[in-house]
Scaffold this motif. Structure first.
Motif: not given
Length: 326
Positions: A21, A25-27, A42, A57, A59-61, A63-64, A67
Motif C-alpha cells: 500500500v 499509495r493505493s489500497f 483494508s 495511513f 485516507r481520503t476519497s 488519495s492515500v 502518517t
C-alpha cells in the motif's frame, strides 16, 4: 506466572500488505498486486495499526498518504522485510539444489580413508563446502549442528539411518621390517607379551585391549589381550606412524595400514587371528528431511561404492580367466 498456551500473532503479520500500500499509495493497486480484495487489504491494515497502536495511513476519497508513524515504520520495515525475503531465497536455494556447508563428524582415524571420496565429491559439486570435524567423541548431531557422522558399525545408534562406506575390514597387527630385523615374529597372540606394543587410549580414558579370533577353541569367539609398550596415543594415525618408524607393533584397521603394507613399510603378522569388524557407516537422523547437499553426498558415496564393486568383479573375472587359460 500463568503460562500462555497460544502463539501470539507475529510481528510481521500485515507488513507485506503495508509495504505494498505504501509503495502504490493505493489500497486497490495493492490488492491487485497481492491477488486479494481491497476489503481484505483494508482489514489487514486496520489489524496492523491496532497491534502497533498508531495510524499508519491518511485516507481520503482521492488519495492515500503516510502518517509520521507510517513514514517511520516504512523506513525501518522496508529494508528489514527485503532482507527477510532474501534470507528466504537463500534457504529455498539450499533446499532445492546441492549447495552450502556439509558438516561431517568424523573419527580422526577414518579421515585418511575418506579423503579420496571427499575430493571427488567436491569436484562433482563445487557449490558444496565439506567440513570434516575430527573427534573421537560420539557427538550429538543435532545439538552440534552436524549434517551427518561417520561411525564404526558398533557405534551406530538405533534411531540413525546408516549407509555403508566401507565393507567389513580386519583388525590386523603390523610392524616395520626394521622392528622384525631385531625380533622374531609372533606366532600366537600370547607371544605379544615379549613384544613392544603401541597402544591407544579410548575417549573414556581406558587403554584399548587387543582383540583376536580364538582359533584355539571352535566357538567363533574373540579374545582380548592387555599388551604393553613404549607409546600410548589417542588416535590410530599416531600409532600407525610410530609403527612405521619401528617403535613397536600396532593393531590397526586394515584400510588404515593398507598403504604401508603395499609400500613394504609394514609387515602383517598373526594373520590367522585377525578379527573382522563391521566397517564404517555414514549416519544421519532419519526423522528429518534430507537436505540436497547431504542427499548428493549419499548418492555420490553409493555411486562410488557400486563402481568400486564393478571394478573388483571385473578384476576377479580377469584373474579367473587368466588362470583358466594358463
Amino acid at each position: 506466572m500463568k503460562q500462555n498456551f497460544t502463539v501470539r500473532q507475529g510481528a510481521l503479520d500485515g507488513v507485506e500488505v503495508f509495504l505494498s500500500v505504501a509503495q502504490h499509495r493505493s489500497f486497490r493497486k495493492a490488492a491487485a498486486e497481492l491477488g486479494v480484495t481491497p476489503s481484505a487489504i483494508s482489514q489487514t491494515v486496520r489489524v496492523l495499526e491496532a497491534r502497533i497502536g498508531a495510524a499508519l495511513f491518511i485516507r481520503t476519497s482521492r488519495s492515500v498518504g503516510l502518517t509520521e508513524a507510517g513514514e517511520q515504520f516504512l523506513a525501518r520495515a522496508k529494508p528489514a522485510f527485503e532482507e527477510l525475503v532474501a534470507a528466504s531465497e537463500v534457504a529455498r536455494g539450499l533446499g532445492q539444489r546441492p549447495a552450502g556447508l556439509l558438516r561431517l563428524s568424523v573419527p580422526r582415524a577414518v579421515i585418511p580413508i575418506l579423503l579420496e571420496l571427499v575430493a571427488s565429491f567436491c569436484r562433482a559439486y563445487p557449490e558444496v563446502e565439506v567440513e570434516l570435524a575430527a573427534s573421537k567423541e560420539v557427538t550429538d548431531l543435532a545439538a552440534e549442528g552436524f549434517d551427518a557422522a561417520v561411525r564404526q558399525g558398533h557405534l551406530v545408534a538405533p534411531d540413525m539411518v546408516a549407509v555403508p562406506m566401507t565393507p567389513p575390514f580386519r583388525l590386523i597387527v603390523v610392524g616395520s621390517p626394521a622392528y622384525f630385523a631385531e625380533r622374531s615374529r609372533p606366532a600366537h597372540p600370547n607371544d605379544l607379551r615379549q613384544h613392544a606394543c603401541l597402544r591407544w587410549r579410548r575417549s573414556n580414558g581406558a587403554l584399548a585391549l587387543w582383540s583376536f579370533n580364538d582359533n584355539d577353541n571352535d566357538n567363533d569367539q574373540t579374545i582380548e589381550i592387555a599388551v604393553a609398550g613404549p607409546l600410548i596415543a589417542s588416535d590410530f594415525p599416531t600409532v600407525l606412524g610410530a609403527a612405521i618408524e619401528g617403535l613397536g607393533l600396532a593393531q590397526l584397521p586394515e584400510p588404515l595400514a593398507a598403504v604401508g603394507l603395499r609400500s613394504g613399510k609394514l609387515v602383517e603378522v598373526l594373520e590367522a587371528y585377525a578379527p573382522l569388524r563391521p566397517g564404517v557407516f555414514l549416519c544421519y537422523p532419519g526423522r528429518r528431511q534430507i537436505m540436497p547437499k547431504l542427499r548428493a553426498f549419499i548418492d555420490h558415496l553409493k555411486s562410488r561404492a557400486a563402481g568400486d564393486g564393478k571394478v573388483r568383479v571385473q578384476a576377479d573375472a580377469s584373474r579367473a580367466g587368466s588362470r583358466k587359460r594358463g
